[in-house]
Design a protein around this motif. Structure first.
Motif, PDB file in Angstrom:
ATOM      1  N   ARG A   1     -50.624  -4.369  33.140  1.00 46.73           N
ATOM      2  CA  ARG A   1     -51.435  -3.808  32.129  1.00 46.73           C
ATOM      3  C   ARG A   1     -51.423  -4.448  30.878  1.00 46.73           C
ATOM      4  O   ARG A   1     -52.287  -4.428  30.211  1.00 46.73           O
ATOM      5  CB  ARG A   1     -51.236  -2.401  32.118  1.00 46.73           C
ATOM      6  N   SER A   2     -50.209  -4.975  30.486  1.00 49.71           N
ATOM      7  CA  SER A   2     -49.648  -5.617  29.294  1.00 49.71           C
ATOM      8  C   SER A   2     -50.155  -6.857  29.342  1.00 49.71           C
ATOM      9  O   SER A   2     -50.430  -7.469  28.342  1.00 49.71           O
ATOM     10  CB  SER A   2     -48.570  -4.980  28.659  1.00 49.71           C
ATOM     11  N   THR A   3     -49.714  -7.596  30.176  1.00 50.12           N
ATOM     12  CA  THR A   3     -49.717  -8.900  30.234  1.00 50.12           C
ATOM     13  C   THR A   3     -50.534  -9.317  31.691  1.00 50.12           C
ATOM     14  O   THR A   3     -49.872  -9.498  32.671  1.00 50.12           O
ATOM     15  CB  THR A   3     -48.229  -9.536  30.478  1.00 50.12           C
ATOM     16  N   PRO A   4     -51.692  -9.477  31.798  1.00 52.93           N
ATOM     17  CA  PRO A   4     -52.570  -9.618  32.883  1.00 52.93           C
ATOM     18  C   PRO A   4     -52.205 -10.965  33.835  1.00 52.93           C
ATOM     19  O   PRO A   4     -52.290 -10.936  34.914  1.00 52.93           O
ATOM     20  CB  PRO A   4     -54.117  -9.655  32.383  1.00 52.93           C
ATOM     21  N   ARG A   5     -51.707 -11.890  32.964  1.00 49.99           N
ATOM     22  CA  ARG A   5     -51.202 -13.236  33.500  1.00 49.99           C
ATOM     23  C   ARG A   5     -50.138 -13.862  33.258  1.00 49.99           C
ATOM     24  O   ARG A   5     -50.017 -14.645  32.563  1.00 49.99           O
ATOM     25  CB  ARG A   5     -52.506 -14.231  33.441  1.00 49.99           C
ATOM     26  N   PRO A   6     -48.964 -13.123  33.706  1.00 53.91           N
ATOM     27  CA  PRO A   6     -47.703 -13.152  33.329  1.00 53.91           C
ATOM     28  C   PRO A   6     -47.056 -14.658  33.874  1.00 53.91           C
ATOM     29  O   PRO A   6     -47.338 -15.110  35.138  1.00 53.91           O
ATOM     30  CB  PRO A   6     -46.880 -11.997  33.780  1.00 53.91           C
ATOM     31  N   ASN A   7     -46.528 -15.312  32.977  1.00 49.86           N
ATOM     32  CA  ASN A   7     -45.770 -16.646  33.569  1.00 49.86           C
ATOM     33  C   ASN A   7     -44.286 -16.192  34.181  1.00 49.86           C
ATOM     34  O   ASN A   7     -44.097 -15.234  34.043  1.00 49.86           O
ATOM     35  CB  ASN A   7     -45.817 -17.642  32.521  1.00 49.86           C
ATOM     36  N   ASP A   8     -43.940 -17.369  34.556  1.00 49.34           N
ATOM     37  CA  ASP A   8     -42.465 -16.990  35.409  1.00 49.34           C
ATOM     38  C   ASP A   8     -41.391 -16.362  34.257  1.00 49.34           C
ATOM     39  O   ASP A   8     -40.772 -15.633  34.822  1.00 49.34           O
ATOM     40  CB  ASP A   8     -41.840 -18.368  35.846  1.00 49.34           C
ATOM     41  N   LYS A   9     -41.502 -16.817  33.193  1.00 49.47           N
ATOM     42  CA  LYS A   9     -40.372 -16.434  31.920  1.00 49.47           C
ATOM     43  C   LYS A   9     -40.878 -14.989  31.846  1.00 49.47           C
ATOM     44  O   LYS A   9     -39.885 -14.109  31.879  1.00 49.47           O
ATOM     45  CB  LYS A   9     -40.615 -17.021  30.829  1.00 49.47           C
ATOM     46  N   GLU A  10     -42.012 -14.633  31.822  1.00 50.25           N
ATOM     47  CA  GLU A  10     -42.374 -13.150  31.480  1.00 50.25           C
ATOM     48  C   GLU A  10     -41.990 -12.320  32.537  1.00 50.25           C
ATOM     49  O   GLU A  10     -41.763 -11.021  32.574  1.00 50.25           O
ATOM     50  CB  GLU A  10     -43.903 -12.950  31.199  1.00 50.25           C
ATOM     51  N   ILE A  11     -42.156 -12.721  33.992  1.00 49.26           N
ATOM     52  CA  ILE A  11     -41.888 -11.929  35.144  1.00 49.26           C
ATOM     53  C   ILE A  11     -40.263 -11.583  35.090  1.00 49.26           C
ATOM     54  O   ILE A  11     -39.988 -10.864  35.407  1.00 49.26           O
ATOM     55  CB  ILE A  11     -42.609 -12.897  36.194  1.00 49.26           C
TER      56      ILE A  11
END
Length: 199
Positions: free
Chosen positions: A155-165
């Protein structure tokens, strides 16, 4: 990804869980009591759970986890460590992922909570579908918390990268070590989530 900090051992955590259950089941508002205790001595809290307005009687410091499981019968949310460190008890409160084992019911009063049962009624939520398609779960115990955390992340980060995940799920512990499949499932869920659901 992996655990941060120490986590209470199962031998130490189980007695704590049993202590809470023993205390709450001795009171009639749970439906387990036999007239012991006094309803008048318990404050009442109103909150919305999975779209329904609910009213419960409980001690102010009662963890939201036990209200959800023992009072409302929503047993999809799991007890893991009792210290908010493993993530198994994660639910949404006002749209944010929180640890229900360390959140007292008084802090949930007047707020909106969503459990795994409320994410979808038929398992059709994109995160749930992605989990199945990527075959993430082994024992499955920790997966409910990870699914709820992922739904909040998208909801806050629609396309997260590996670091964000990795950062979002860093405090979720999977004893089966399915972290690579977990990351793949988050990315698949992001692709499956309609843009209108990401606001």
């Amino acid at each position: 990804m992996g655990p941060r900090g120490g986590v209470r051992s199962r031998e130490a955590a189980v007695p704590l869980a049993n202590e809470w259950r023993a205390r709450f089941r001795a009171t009639p508002f749970l439906g387990h009591g036999t007239g012991r205790g006094s309803k008048a001595s318990m404050p009442r809290y109103a909150l919305t759970v999975n779209g329904l307005k609910r009213s419960v009687e409980a001690s102010p410091d009662t963890p939201l986890l036990w209200v959800l499981r023992d009072t409302l019968g929503l047993t999809g949310t799991k007890y893991g460590c009792g210290e908010g460190q493993c993530g198994a008890c994660t639910v949404h409160m006002n749209g944010q992922a929180i640890r229900s084992c360390t959140t007292p019911i008084q802090d949930a009063a007047g707020k909106t909570c969503v459990t795994i049962e409320g994410l979808s009624t038929d398992g059709s939520h994109p995160v749930q579908r992605a989990w199945i398609e990527e075959d993430v779960a082994q024992c499955g115990y920790c997966q409910v918390g990870m699914i709820m955390e992922t739904a909040a992340l998208l909801r806050s980060t629609p396309r997260p990268n590996d670091k964000e995940i990795d950062e979002a799920l860093a405090t979720h512990i999977c004893r089966c070590g399915t972290y690579n499949r977990l990351r793949a499932a988050v990315k698949r869920a992001a692709e499956m989530t309609p843009r209108s659901s990401r606001s």
